[in-house]
Design an enzyme around this catalytic site. Structure first.
Site, PDB file in Angstrom:
ATOM      1  N   GLN A 273       0.844  -1.204   0.000  1.00 15.18           N
ATOM      2  CA  GLN A 273       0.000   0.000   0.000  1.00 15.18           C
ATOM      3  C   GLN A 273       0.875   1.248   0.000  1.00 15.18           C
ATOM      4  OE1 GLN A 273      -2.338   1.424   3.554  1.00 15.18           O
ATOM      5  NE2 GLN A 273      -4.069   1.295   2.149  1.00 15.18           N
TER       6      GLN A 273
ATOM      7  N   TYR B 117      -6.953  10.460   4.102  1.00 18.10           N
ATOM      8  CA  TYR B 117      -5.570  10.850   3.817  1.00 18.10           C
ATOM      9  C   TYR B 117      -5.512  11.676   2.524  1.00 18.10           C
ATOM     10  CZ  TYR B 117      -4.801   7.700   7.697  1.00 18.10           C
ATOM     11  OH  TYR B 117      -4.860   7.117   8.934  1.00 18.10           O
TER      12      TYR B 117
HETATM   13  C1  LIG Z   1      -4.875  -1.176  14.033  1.00 23.53           C
HETATM   14  C2  LIG Z   1      -5.367  -0.888  12.660  1.00 23.53           C
HETATM   15  C3  LIG Z   1      -4.488  -0.392  11.702  1.00 23.53           C
HETATM   16  C4  LIG Z   1      -4.942  -0.121  10.401  1.00 23.53           C
HETATM   17  N1  LIG Z   1      -4.048   0.346   9.470  1.00 23.53           N
HETATM   18  C5  LIG Z   1      -4.461   0.598   8.200  1.00 23.53           C
HETATM   19  C6  LIG Z   1      -3.548   1.041   7.203  1.00 23.53           C
HETATM   20  O1  LIG Z   1      -2.344   1.182   7.432  1.00 23.53           O
HETATM   21  N2  LIG Z   1      -4.042   1.299   5.961  1.00 23.53           N
HETATM   22  C7  LIG Z   1      -5.374   1.134   5.652  1.00 23.53           C
HETATM   23  O2  LIG Z   1      -5.774   1.366   4.527  1.00 23.53           O
HETATM   24  N3  LIG Z   1      -6.259   0.697   6.577  1.00 23.53           N
HETATM   25  C8  LIG Z   1      -5.827   0.424   7.839  1.00 23.53           C
HETATM   26  N4  LIG Z   1      -6.726  -0.067   8.755  1.00 23.53           N
HETATM   27  C9  LIG Z   1      -8.107  -0.367   8.317  1.00 23.53           C
HETATM   28  C10 LIG Z   1      -8.214  -1.862   7.925  1.00 23.53           C
HETATM   29  O3  LIG Z   1      -7.430  -2.184   6.828  1.00 23.53           O
HETATM   30  C11 LIG Z   1      -9.648  -2.297   7.611  1.00 23.53           C
HETATM   31  O4  LIG Z   1     -10.033  -1.773   6.364  1.00 23.53           O
HETATM   32  C12 LIG Z   1     -10.645  -1.888   8.684  1.00 23.53           C
HETATM   33  O5  LIG Z   1     -10.137  -2.163   9.971  1.00 23.53           O
HETATM   34  C13 LIG Z   1     -11.984  -2.632   8.532  1.00 23.53           C
HETATM   35  O6  LIG Z   1     -11.761  -4.019   8.429  1.00 23.53           O
HETATM   36  P1  LIG Z   1     -11.837  -5.045   9.677  1.00 23.53           P
HETATM   37  O7  LIG Z   1     -13.153  -4.841  10.323  1.00 23.53           O
HETATM   38  O8  LIG Z   1     -11.649  -6.384   9.035  1.00 23.53           O
HETATM   39  O9  LIG Z   1     -10.693  -4.679  10.587  1.00 23.53           O
HETATM   40  C14 LIG Z   1      -6.286  -0.341  10.054  1.00 23.53           C
HETATM   41  C15 LIG Z   1      -7.180  -0.844  11.026  1.00 23.53           C
HETATM   42  C16 LIG Z   1      -6.732  -1.129  12.301  1.00 23.53           C
HETATM   43  C17 LIG Z   1      -7.697  -1.692  13.305  1.00 23.53           C
END
Ligand SMILES: Cc1cc2nc3c(=O)[nH]c(=O)nc-3n(C[C@H](O)[C@H](O)[C@H](O)COP(=O)(O)O)c2cc1C
Ligand code: SF4
Length: 458
Positions: free
Chosen positions: A115, A186
């Site tokens: 990414q 962002y």
């Molecule tokens: C601790 C943490 C760090 C994350 N870091 C990123 C990131 O670096 N880039 C990004 O696009 N999304 C980031 N996300 C979002 C996740 O990629 C994901 O899209 C979001 O948490 C929803 O999915 P989930 O419910 O499966 O966690 C982050 C989420 C969490 C909880």
């Protein structure tokens, strides 16, 4: 009943079906439909040098059977980083680290998509080197209040060049593709957003103008890597800014994003990764609990960040503000899984390229149903995989849901700026010691990977 109309199957049996069908993109084939979503952790050196701890982290998911890992946030230059200690791809001498990481992940028949990201004005701990951020606007962000400048066209051309160079390095490192992070508040959201972009030049005003910068970056990347390298874009289908700031404009709608995704497809993008929200975090992403107790505990690390740091700290300790925030964040746990599938479906109907949807997934039948009914082609999972690194294997064994699912408590998020990334929900472990051991396992045998150590002969 879960979103998607399916209920949990309590009796494990061998799994089949859509989850385990391979997914063919124009330039990439992935063995199944489960992608590890981007999950950022501060595993690396302050200057962006990658470490073995990051490789160990990614290997947990490759071993667990995901078809592809979409990396966490990788800054394309220092001015565009959100916090220090994330591995960068801003110089050619970073290539050996990424080559080694990709090679180790590939040993598990898992693809690695990196990414590429730029913060714009939305940052957490920017570090000491760069005083001001670049954005679509000169107005500071309302949460932290980091000083920012409205980027000139020449500065935007420089940033596009940095994205192109980063993509070229990813290809040279043998990685399987790149993702432009155009979601969650962002830099690219700051341009796309009708709620943030206040420019009067060719990069502001109409949706066409607001999308211009993103499309220029896509063109620059294609110019650098050619047409035969996987390129996907993560986008917030809807900004839903009012969920965060009720008196502000709601920002872009799904209909706006559908148009942008069509332009992205025409520009040669291979897939769309659908997310949500005008900022990160946002009540809808990652959806789940807001624990002010946890926030207050970890917030001091940001006290000196931005001009509103101290104000925020006081506000987060104020009972009334606490209540309002927790109210705003509250979601019915049953509604979290697949909560933005409708957005993904609207985009999927409008484009011919595959669509990956994020948001709370951890139930096989829900994922199967989402793919079968054409809401998306694959799902990306963040927290569900942090909680159960072997989720895909559990699905393969016939579990519809892991015995100890992610509780959406968001403690991983509250801890991530201060502590190592991992699952911090003690209720999911037999003992606190077990939880600590699991979190710290990422450092097992971790030394710094120097270019020499990571070289071809290793
Ligand atoms: C601790 C943490 C760090 C994350 N870091 C990123 C990131 O670096 N880039 C990004 O696009 N999304 C980031 N996300 C979002 C996740 O990629 C994901 O899209 C979001 O948490 C929803 O999915 P989930 O419910 O499966 O966690 C982050 C989420 C969490 C909880
Ligand atoms: S701390 Fe663990 S249970 Fe809580 S949201 Fe994160 S991964 Fe899920």
């Amino acid at each position: 009943m879960l979103p998607g109309g399916k209920s949990h199957d309590p009796a494990p049996g061998p799994a089949s079906g859509a989850i385990f069908e391979e997914l063919r993109f124009r330039n990439l084939t992935v063995k199944n439909r489960i992608f590890r979503s981007n999950i950022a952790g501060r595993f690396d050196l302050y200057d962006g040098t990658g470490t073995q701890a990051r490789i160990n982290w990614e290997l947990k998911f490759a071993r667990g059977g995901v078809g592809a890992i979409i990396s966490s946030w990788v800054p394309i230059d220092v001015r565009g980083r959100i916090v220090p200690n994330y591995a960068g791809i801003d110089r050619d001498d970073r290539i050996p680290f990424w080559r080694e990481l990709g090679r180790r992940v590939d040993e598990h028949d898992c693809r690695y998509i990196i990414q590429l990201a730029h913060s714009g004005r939305q940052r957490d701990i920017p570090g000491f080197e760069i005083a001001t951020a670049l954005s679509s606007t000169g107005k500071t962000d309302s949460l932290h209040g980091f000083p920012c400048e409205s980027a000139t066209p020449a500065q935007l051309a420089d940033i596009a060049g940095s994205f192109a160079a980063a993509a070229r390095r990813a290809r040279e490192a043998g990685l399987h593709g790149v993702e432009i992070h155009a979601a969650n508040g962002y830099l690219f959201t700051q341009f796309l957003s009708s709620a943030i972009n206040d420019r009067t030049d060719e990069y502001g005003g109409s949706l066409e103008n607001r999308a211009r910068f993103l499309l220029e970056v896509v063109a620059a990347i294609r110019g650098a890597v050619g047409d035969d390298f996987h390129l996907q874009v993560k986008i917030s289908a809807a900004e839903r800014h009012k969920a965060l700031v009720p008196w502000a404009s709601d920002g872009n709608t799904v209909e706006d994003s559908v148009r942008v995704c069509r332009w992205l497809e025409e520009a040669g993008v291979d897939a769309i990764h659908v997310s949500t929200g005008s900022a990160f975090p946002h009540p809808d992403n990652p959806a789940g609990a807001s624990s002010n107790a946890a926030l207050v505990k970890s917030y001091p690390i940001m006290l000196s960040s931005g001009k509103h740091g101290f104000r925020n700290y006081i506000l987060f300790r104020t009972p009334l503000v606490n209540k309002v925030l927790e109210q705003r964040w509250r979601r019915d746990t049953e509604q979290i899984e697949g909560s933005i599938l409708d957005d993904a479906q609207a985009i999927k109907r409008a484009v011919g390229i595959p669509v990956i949807c994020t948001g709370g997934f951890q139930t096989a039948s829900v994922i199967e149903n989402a793919i079968r009914t054409g809401s998306c082609d694959a799902v990306s999972i963040g927290r569900g995989l942090v909680a159960n690194n072997d989720l895909v294997q559990l699905f393969a064994q016939g579990h519809d849901r892991p015995p100890r699912p992610c509780t959406y408590c968001n403690k991983c998020l509250y801890n991530v700026l201060e502590h190592p990334l991992g699952c911090y929900d003690e209720t999911r472990f037999e003992t606190r010691d077990e939880m600590i051991a699991e979190i710290m396992s990422v450092f097992d045998g971790a030394g710094i990977v120097s270019p020499e150590q990571a070289g071809e002969g290793r």
